[in-house]
Design a protein around this motif. Structure first.
Motif, PDB file in Angstrom:
ATOM      1  N   VAL A   1      24.878 -31.456   0.199  1.00  0.00           N
ATOM      2  CA  VAL A   1      25.658 -30.251  -0.099  1.00  0.00           C
ATOM      3  C   VAL A   1      25.422 -29.818  -1.542  1.00  0.00           C
ATOM      4  O   VAL A   1      25.230 -28.629  -1.837  1.00  0.00           O
ATOM      5  CB  VAL A   1      27.156 -30.497   0.156  1.00  0.00           C
ATOM      6  CG1 VAL A   1      27.992 -29.324  -0.360  1.00  0.00           C
ATOM      7  CG2 VAL A   1      27.421 -30.702   1.639  1.00  0.00           C
ATOM      8  N   ASP A   2      25.439 -30.791  -2.473  1.00  0.00           N
ATOM      9  CA  ASP A   2      25.173 -30.480  -3.879  1.00  0.00           C
ATOM     10  C   ASP A   2      23.812 -29.814  -4.050  1.00  0.00           C
ATOM     11  O   ASP A   2      23.665 -28.850  -4.817  1.00  0.00           O
ATOM     12  CB  ASP A   2      25.230 -31.757  -4.717  1.00  0.00           C
ATOM     13  CG  ASP A   2      26.668 -32.204  -4.979  1.00  0.00           C
ATOM     14  OD1 ASP A   2      27.572 -31.346  -4.919  1.00  0.00           O
ATOM     15  OD2 ASP A   2      26.883 -33.398  -5.225  1.00  0.00           O
ATOM     16  N   TYR A   3      22.811 -30.325  -3.339  1.00  0.00           N
ATOM     17  CA  TYR A   3      21.461 -29.775  -3.441  1.00  0.00           C
ATOM     18  C   TYR A   3      21.407 -28.345  -2.909  1.00  0.00           C
ATOM     19  O   TYR A   3      20.810 -27.448  -3.520  1.00  0.00           O
ATOM     20  CB  TYR A   3      20.478 -30.666  -2.680  1.00  0.00           C
ATOM     21  CG  TYR A   3      19.075 -30.105  -2.594  1.00  0.00           C
ATOM     22  CD1 TYR A   3      18.451 -29.568  -3.718  1.00  0.00           C
ATOM     23  CD2 TYR A   3      18.377 -30.123  -1.385  1.00  0.00           C
ATOM     24  CE1 TYR A   3      17.157 -29.061  -3.632  1.00  0.00           C
ATOM     25  CE2 TYR A   3      17.098 -29.618  -1.301  1.00  0.00           C
ATOM     26  CZ  TYR A   3      16.494 -29.087  -2.423  1.00  0.00           C
ATOM     27  OH  TYR A   3      15.225 -28.573  -2.333  1.00  0.00           O
TER      28      TYR A   3
ATOM     29  N   MET B   1      24.134 -11.979  -6.213  1.00  0.00           N
ATOM     30  CA  MET B   1      24.923 -11.167  -5.287  1.00  0.00           C
ATOM     31  C   MET B   1      26.266 -10.792  -5.897  1.00  0.00           C
ATOM     32  O   MET B   1      26.745  -9.667  -5.717  1.00  0.00           O
ATOM     33  CB  MET B   1      25.130 -11.935  -3.975  1.00  0.00           C
ATOM     34  CG  MET B   1      23.864 -12.132  -3.172  1.00  0.00           C
ATOM     35  SD  MET B   1      24.102 -13.215  -1.745  1.00  0.00           S
ATOM     36  CE  MET B   1      25.311 -12.276  -0.807  1.00  0.00           C
ATOM     37  N   ARG B   2      26.866 -11.711  -6.637  1.00  0.00           N
ATOM     38  CA  ARG B   2      28.158 -11.414  -7.257  1.00  0.00           C
ATOM     39  C   ARG B   2      28.013 -10.351  -8.334  1.00  0.00           C
ATOM     40  O   ARG B   2      28.880  -9.479  -8.463  1.00  0.00           O
ATOM     41  CB  ARG B   2      28.753 -12.679  -7.867  1.00  0.00           C
ATOM     42  CG  ARG B   2      29.204 -13.712  -6.856  1.00  0.00           C
ATOM     43  CD  ARG B   2      30.148 -14.716  -7.471  1.00  0.00           C
ATOM     44  NE  ARG B   2      31.373 -14.087  -7.947  1.00  0.00           N
ATOM     45  CZ  ARG B   2      32.366 -14.753  -8.539  1.00  0.00           C
ATOM     46  NH1 ARG B   2      32.266 -16.054  -8.735  1.00  0.00           N
ATOM     47  NH2 ARG B   2      33.451 -14.121  -8.940  1.00  0.00           N
TER      48      ARG B   2
ATOM     49  N   ASN C   1      14.529 -19.174 -10.679  1.00  0.00           N
ATOM     50  CA  ASN C   1      15.552 -20.220 -10.776  1.00  0.00           C
ATOM     51  C   ASN C   1      15.682 -21.024  -9.485  1.00  0.00           C
ATOM     52  O   ASN C   1      15.940 -22.231  -9.514  1.00  0.00           O
ATOM     53  CB  ASN C   1      16.898 -19.594 -11.142  1.00  0.00           C
ATOM     54  CG  ASN C   1      16.917 -19.043 -12.549  1.00  0.00           C
ATOM     55  OD1 ASN C   1      16.154 -19.483 -13.408  1.00  0.00           O
ATOM     56  ND2 ASN C   1      17.769 -18.058 -12.801  1.00  0.00           N
ATOM     57  N   VAL C   2      15.530 -20.349  -8.335  1.00  0.00           N
ATOM     58  CA  VAL C   2      15.559 -21.067  -7.061  1.00  0.00           C
ATOM     59  C   VAL C   2      14.397 -22.055  -6.990  1.00  0.00           C
ATOM     60  O   VAL C   2      14.555 -23.210  -6.573  1.00  0.00           O
ATOM     61  CB  VAL C   2      15.505 -20.086  -5.878  1.00  0.00           C
ATOM     62  CG1 VAL C   2      15.338 -20.847  -4.567  1.00  0.00           C
ATOM     63  CG2 VAL C   2      16.772 -19.242  -5.825  1.00  0.00           C
TER      64      VAL C   2
ATOM     65  N   PHE D   1      20.333 -24.921  -5.269  1.00  0.00           N
ATOM     66  CA  PHE D   1      19.245 -23.947  -5.179  1.00  0.00           C
ATOM     67  C   PHE D   1      19.692 -22.589  -4.616  1.00  0.00           C
ATOM     68  O   PHE D   1      18.963 -21.607  -4.724  1.00  0.00           O
ATOM     69  CB  PHE D   1      18.055 -24.505  -4.374  1.00  0.00           C
ATOM     70  CG  PHE D   1      18.201 -24.501  -2.878  1.00  0.00           C
ATOM     71  CD1 PHE D   1      18.026 -23.335  -2.140  1.00  0.00           C
ATOM     72  CD2 PHE D   1      18.488 -25.667  -2.192  1.00  0.00           C
ATOM     73  CE1 PHE D   1      18.146 -23.339  -0.752  1.00  0.00           C
ATOM     74  CE2 PHE D   1      18.602 -25.677  -0.806  1.00  0.00           C
ATOM     75  CZ  PHE D   1      18.428 -24.506  -0.091  1.00  0.00           C
ATOM     76  N   THR D   2      20.897 -22.538  -4.030  1.00  0.00           N
ATOM     77  CA  THR D   2      21.409 -21.240  -3.579  1.00  0.00           C
ATOM     78  C   THR D   2      22.295 -20.571  -4.629  1.00  0.00           C
ATOM     79  O   THR D   2      22.615 -19.387  -4.494  1.00  0.00           O
ATOM     80  CB  THR D   2      22.214 -21.374  -2.280  1.00  0.00           C
ATOM     81  OG1 THR D   2      23.299 -22.290  -2.477  1.00  0.00           O
ATOM     82  CG2 THR D   2      21.324 -21.834  -1.136  1.00  0.00           C
ATOM     83  N   ALA D   3      22.679 -21.318  -5.669  1.00  0.00           N
ATOM     84  CA  ALA D   3      23.543 -20.749  -6.704  1.00  0.00           C
ATOM     85  C   ALA D   3      22.934 -19.509  -7.360  1.00  0.00           C
ATOM     86  O   ALA D   3      23.639 -18.520  -7.564  1.00  0.00           O
ATOM     87  CB  ALA D   3      23.875 -21.806  -7.758  1.00  0.00           C
ATOM     88  N   PRO D   4      21.619 -19.494  -7.706  1.00  0.00           N
ATOM     89  CA  PRO D   4      21.051 -18.268  -8.285  1.00  0.00           C
ATOM     90  C   PRO D   4      21.157 -17.070  -7.356  1.00  0.00           C
ATOM     91  O   PRO D   4      21.367 -15.938  -7.815  1.00  0.00           O
ATOM     92  CB  PRO D   4      19.585 -18.649  -8.545  1.00  0.00           C
ATOM     93  CG  PRO D   4      19.590 -20.134  -8.665  1.00  0.00           C
ATOM     94  CD  PRO D   4      20.629 -20.606  -7.714  1.00  0.00           C
ATOM     95  N   ILE D   5      21.020 -17.292  -6.057  1.00  0.00           N
ATOM     96  CA  ILE D   5      21.140 -16.199  -5.090  1.00  0.00           C
ATOM     97  C   ILE D   5      22.568 -15.690  -5.078  1.00  0.00           C
ATOM     98  O   ILE D   5      22.818 -14.474  -5.116  1.00  0.00           O
ATOM     99  CB  ILE D   5      20.721 -16.668  -3.690  1.00  0.00           C
ATOM    100  CG1 ILE D   5      19.302 -17.238  -3.705  1.00  0.00           C
ATOM    101  CG2 ILE D   5      20.823 -15.529  -2.678  1.00  0.00           C
ATOM    102  CD1 ILE D   5      18.873 -17.866  -2.395  1.00  0.00           C
TER     103      ILE D   5
END
Length: 276
Positions: free
Chosen positions: A180-182, A194-195, A217-218, A186-190
Motif C-alpha cells: 500500500v505504501d508503495y 489532480m488536486r 516523479n512517478v 508512485f501515485t502521489a504525484p498523480i
C-alpha cells in the motif's frame, strides 16, 4: 431514471412528465399509467432496495468470513454542503454505505466519533477490522475515542504519502501495508497534480509543466523502489508510462501549449513545448 438518474420524486408531479407517458401510451401501449409519487417513494423504492441488497449479498458474505474495513472521507457537494462518506471495503469489493450531511454540525472529535460509531454498529462491530480516515487532527482524536470503545478495531489515518496504522495491526499484514505504501508513493504525484488542477484558481498555464514533472516523479518513485538506474528498463514503468501518455494524448490541446508559452515564469520551456 428516478433511482439511478438522480431525478427528484417531485418530478412525478410535473404535468408534462405525466403527459409524456400519456402520449407514449396512446401510441404504443394504450392504457399505461406511469408510476405515481407515492409508489415511487414506497413500494417501488422498496423493491429496488431489495434488488440491490440481493446483488450485495455475495460481497457482504466476505464481511462475516474475512472482516471489513470502514473507510470515511469528507468532501463538499456541488451545493457546498459538507458531507461525510462512509464505505465498507473488503475482499469482495467496496460498498457505499451512506453520506452524512454535516451542515450546521460542530465537527469536533465527539461528532466524528459518533458518526463512525454509528457506522460500526450498522455494519456490526464483530465484522469490522479497522476504520480508515484522512489524517486530520480531529480524525485522530476521534480514533482514540473509537479505540477506547472498540479495542479490537484498529484505527488508521492516511495522506497522499503514507498510511499510518495502529501498532496493534497483526505483523502478518506488514507485507500488505508495504505494498500500500508503495502504491501511494508512485501515485502521489498523480494525485497531487489532480488536486492542483481541480480548484477554482486559474491553472491552465501550469498544466503542461505539471504533467511533465508528474511523469518524472512517478518514474523516480518506481525506479527507486525497484533499485534501477535511470537508463534501466522496467516493465512496470513501461505499462504505467503508456497509460499516462495515452491519457495525456486524449486531453492535451494546443490551448495548453499556448497558455504554457504565455506564462512569463515558464518561458524556458517554450521551445520544448512547441516541439511537442
Amino acid at each position: 431514471m428516478f433511482y439511478t438518474g438522480g431525478i427528484s420524486f417531485n418530478f412525478s408531479r410535473n404535468p408534462y412528465y405525466r403527459s409524456s407517458y400519456s402520449y407514449a401510451a396512446t401510441h404504443s401501449i394504450p392504457g399505461y399509467v406511469p408510476p405515481g409519487y407515492n409508489a415511487l417513494r414506497t413500494t417501488l423504492l422498496q423493491r429496488k432496495k431489495a434488488h440491490v441488497d440481493r446483488l450485495l449479498k455475495p460481497i457482504k458474505d466476505f464481511w462475516v468470513k474475512n472482516g471489513v474495513s470502514i473507510v470515511s472521507d469528507g468532501w463538499l457537494d456541488p451545493q457546498r454542503r459538507p458531507l461525510i462518506n462512509i464505505m465498507a471495503v473488503s475482499d469482495g469489493g467496496p460498498v457505499y454505505i451512506k453520506a452524512i450531511d454535516g451542515s450546521g454540525e460542530f465537527k469536533d472529535k465527539h461528532y466524528i466519533a459518533r458518526v463512525l460509531r454509528d457506522a460500526i454498529k450498522e455494519i456490526g462491530h464483530e465484522k469490522v477490522v479497522q476504520v480508515i480516515t484522512d489524517n486530520a487532527n480531529v480524525m485522530k482524536s476521534a480514533g482514540a475515542l473509537i479505540e477506547g470503545e472498540y479495542p479490537k478495531v484498529c484505527f488508521g489515518c492516511y495522506n497522499t504519502k503514507k498510511v499510518e496504522v495502529d501498532k496493534k495491526m497483526p505483523s502478518s499484514h506488514g507485507y500488505w501495508w508495504d505494498r500500500v505504501d508503495y502504491i501511494l508513493e508512485f501515485t502521489a504525484p498523480i494525485y497531487d497534480m489532480m488536486r492542483v488542477a481541480d480548484t477554482e484558481k486559474p491553472c491552465l498555464h501550469l498544466v503542461y509543466e505539471m504533467w511533465d514533472s508528474m511523469i518524472k516523479n512517478v518514474k523516480v518513485a518506481i525506479y527507486r523502489h525497484e533499485g534501477l538506474e535511470d537508463d534501466d528498463y522496467s516493465s512496470f514503468w513501461s505499462v504505467v508510462y503508456d497509460i499516462l501518455i495515452d491519457r495525456w494524448t486524449k486531453n492535451c490541446t494546443p490551448l495548453h501549449c499556448l497558455a504554457h508559452s504565455l506564462n512569463p515564469r515558464r518561458e524556458v520551456f517554450f521551445t520544448s513545448c512547441l516541439d511537442r
